[in-house]
Design a protein around this motif. Structure first.
Motif, mmCIF file in Angstrom:
data_model
loop_
_atom_site.group_PDB
_atom_site.id
_atom_site.type_symbol
_atom_site.label_atom_id
_atom_site.label_comp_id
_atom_site.label_asym_id
_atom_site.label_seq_id
_atom_site.Cartn_x
_atom_site.Cartn_y
_atom_site.Cartn_z
ATOM 1 N N LYS A 55 10.480 21.846 57.621
ATOM 2 C CA LYS A 55 11.773 22.158 57.011
ATOM 3 C C LYS A 55 11.743 23.422 56.158
ATOM 4 O O LYS A 55 12.793 23.986 55.852
ATOM 5 C CB LYS A 55 12.213 20.996 56.110
ATOM 6 C CG LYS A 55 12.859 19.846 56.853
ATOM 7 C CD LYS A 55 13.333 18.768 55.888
ATOM 8 C CE LYS A 55 14.397 19.201 54.906
ATOM 9 N NZ LYS A 55 15.768 19.221 55.421
ATOM 10 N N SER A 142 17.202 15.077 55.776
ATOM 11 C CA SER A 142 18.017 15.603 56.864
ATOM 12 C C SER A 142 17.155 16.591 57.661
ATOM 13 O O SER A 142 16.286 17.258 57.098
ATOM 14 C CB SER A 142 19.259 16.280 56.305
ATOM 15 O OG SER A 142 18.922 17.193 55.280
ATOM 16 N N ASN A 144 17.626 19.403 59.137
ATOM 17 C CA ASN A 144 17.854 20.855 59.112
ATOM 18 C C ASN A 144 16.703 21.581 58.432
ATOM 19 O O ASN A 144 15.969 20.992 57.632
ATOM 20 C CB ASN A 144 19.142 21.156 58.327
ATOM 21 C CG ASN A 144 19.130 20.474 56.969
ATOM 22 O OD1 ASN A 144 19.276 19.266 56.902
ATOM 23 N ND2 ASN A 144 18.915 21.233 55.911
ATOM 24 N N SER A 150 23.350 20.621 57.306
ATOM 25 C CA SER A 150 22.623 19.448 57.795
ATOM 26 C C SER A 150 22.877 19.237 59.286
ATOM 27 O O SER A 150 23.778 19.839 59.868
ATOM 28 C CB SER A 150 23.030 18.207 57.010
ATOM 29 O OG SER A 150 22.753 18.403 55.646
ATOM 30 N N GLU A 187 25.746 13.120 54.106
ATOM 31 C CA GLU A 187 24.597 12.302 53.756
ATOM 32 C C GLU A 187 24.984 11.103 52.884
ATOM 33 O O GLU A 187 26.091 11.027 52.360
ATOM 34 C CB GLU A 187 23.562 13.153 52.997
ATOM 35 C CG GLU A 187 22.971 14.298 53.802
ATOM 36 C CD GLU A 187 23.780 15.580 53.698
ATOM 37 O OE1 GLU A 187 24.966 15.518 53.310
ATOM 38 O OE2 GLU A 187 23.218 16.639 54.015
HETATM 39 MG MG MG Z 1 19.248 17.547 53.158
#
Ligand code: MG
Ligand code: TXA
Length: 355
Positions: A55, A142, A144, A150, A187
């Motif tokens: 990430k 998440s 992304n 996201s 989220e």
């Molecule tokens: Mg996030």
């Protein structure tokens, strides 16, 4: 791009394979009802470290740990405090995350050194089947790349894995389960229940009024220590984004676009989107317009579902700059949509009078 995995349709065999991969220390991207997550065994510090690398996530931002049932969750973190129990009974499985005390030595990989841990029981059937079969607690932010919008589809997960690969990170062994578009689109709501009253650390798919209905009046926001995720740049498209309020004068917005020059990409509610398109056509101003939110959407469910894919759409328009309408923060998911748009734009507004 080579080295980027293809998404697998999340049938029984794919879920079983992914569960084995998680239990063996691998990474799996999977759908939840909120957004897609990138998961690893939360007790496996090395596997969790890989999530941070893929990430590009700051190492002091902790991860949410997912369980298939409250029983398995309680076995890992102990009994929830009374406020947490009330919220859990009412909203799990679902888009609620609770921050609770962390038993020493447990869930290290997700904790970023804190003595608390964020936990949730998602409701998405693929997530639940995966968590049940893996039988380990699964840390999953998440999916992304850090700072980007996201991921609400498997396609957006693969897009961001391609970005990680382009940055020289090996993502070839990551399993991506495709369970269709995430139905909520923003989220989970993160609620700290370590104190005498509940505190919302992150607005999300569960409305403030829902949390208050169960937990009484809640405080909002946390300091940097309590809510590490909120200090970073988030959700931003690459194209610079400006906001306008829901009561802004469309003609003034379009004049500002014209004065600025270049191509604009615009997100607005349907009626306004048509109006802006017509105004642009008359002038002429070059703009790509996409409507966001439903005609009747008092809880922001349509806004939320399309929000992140719309932010990604802005980048695909070849525009010089972008604009988005900010919804009123009424109830349901609208405060979360507002929060994400304010962060995505770094709080920048088109300088027009509201009417
Ligand atoms: Mg996030
Ligand atoms: O809906 C969701 O919550 C998704 C899906 C995949 O479950 N996950 C998600 O994770 O949004 P992430 O990492 O993108 O956001 C986690 C948020 C961050 O703001 C983080 O700082 C906060 O939860 N958080 C995690 N552990 C925490 C803790 N111990 N104390 C306070 N905040 C915490």
């Amino acid at each position: 791009m080579s080295g980027v995995p293809d998404a697998l349709r999340a049938d029984g065999a794919a879920v079983s394979g992914a569960a084995r991969r998680l239990a063996a220390g691998g990474l799996v991207a999977f759908p939840t009802e909120t957004v897609y997550g990138l998961g690893a065994n939360a007790d496996d510090v090395g596997a969790c470290r890989r999530i941070y690398a893929v990430k590009g996530r700051p190492p002091d931002n902790p991860l949410i740990v997912h369980f298939d049932s409250i029983e398995r969750l309680a076995a890992a973190v102990g009994a929830l405090p009374p406020l947490g129990q009330a919220l859990a009974r009412r909203f799990w499985p679902g888009p609620l995350t609770l921050v609770v005390a962390r038993p020493p030595g447990r869930l290290e990989g997700a904790a970023a050194g804190l003595d608390t841990v964020a936990v949730r029981v998602p409701s998405h059937p693929v997530a639940r089947a995966l968590l049940a079969e893996a039988a380990v607690p699964v840390a999953a932010p998440s999916a992304n790349r850090s700072g980007r919008p996201s991921t609400t589809t498997a396609v957006s997960v693969c897009e961001d894995l391609a970005r990680a690969a382009a940055a020289g990170i090996d993502v070839s062994d990551i399993v991506v389960l495709d369970g269709g578009g995430a139905s909520f689109g923003v989220e989970s709501t993160v609620v700290d229940v370590t104190g005498p009253s509940a505190r919302i650390l992150r607005l999300g798919a569960l409305g403030i009024e829902d949390v208050e209905g169960e937990a009484g009046p809640v405080a909002e926001g946390g300091d940097d220590h309590r809510s590490p995720g909120t200090r970073y740049r988030h959700y931003a498209p690459e194209v610079p984004l400006w906001l306008f309020e829901a009561d802004a004068d469309s003609a003034a917005v379009v004049r500002w676009i014209q004065a600025r020059g270049g191509v604009a990409a615009i997100l607005a509610t349907a009626a306004r989107a048509h109006h802006i398109e017509a105004l642009c056509g008359d002038l002429p101003v070059r703009a790509r317009v996409r409507s966001l939110g439903g005609a009747h959407d008092p809880d922001g469910e349509d806004w939320a579902r399309d929000l992140f894919s719309s932010l990604r759409w802005l980048d695909a328009q070849g525009a010089d700059f972008a604009l988005a309408e900010l919804p009123w923060a009424r109830r349901g998911r609208l405060p979360a949509v507002r929060d994400r748009l304010l962060r995505a734009s770094a709080g920048r507004f088109v300088p027009v009078e509201n009417i």
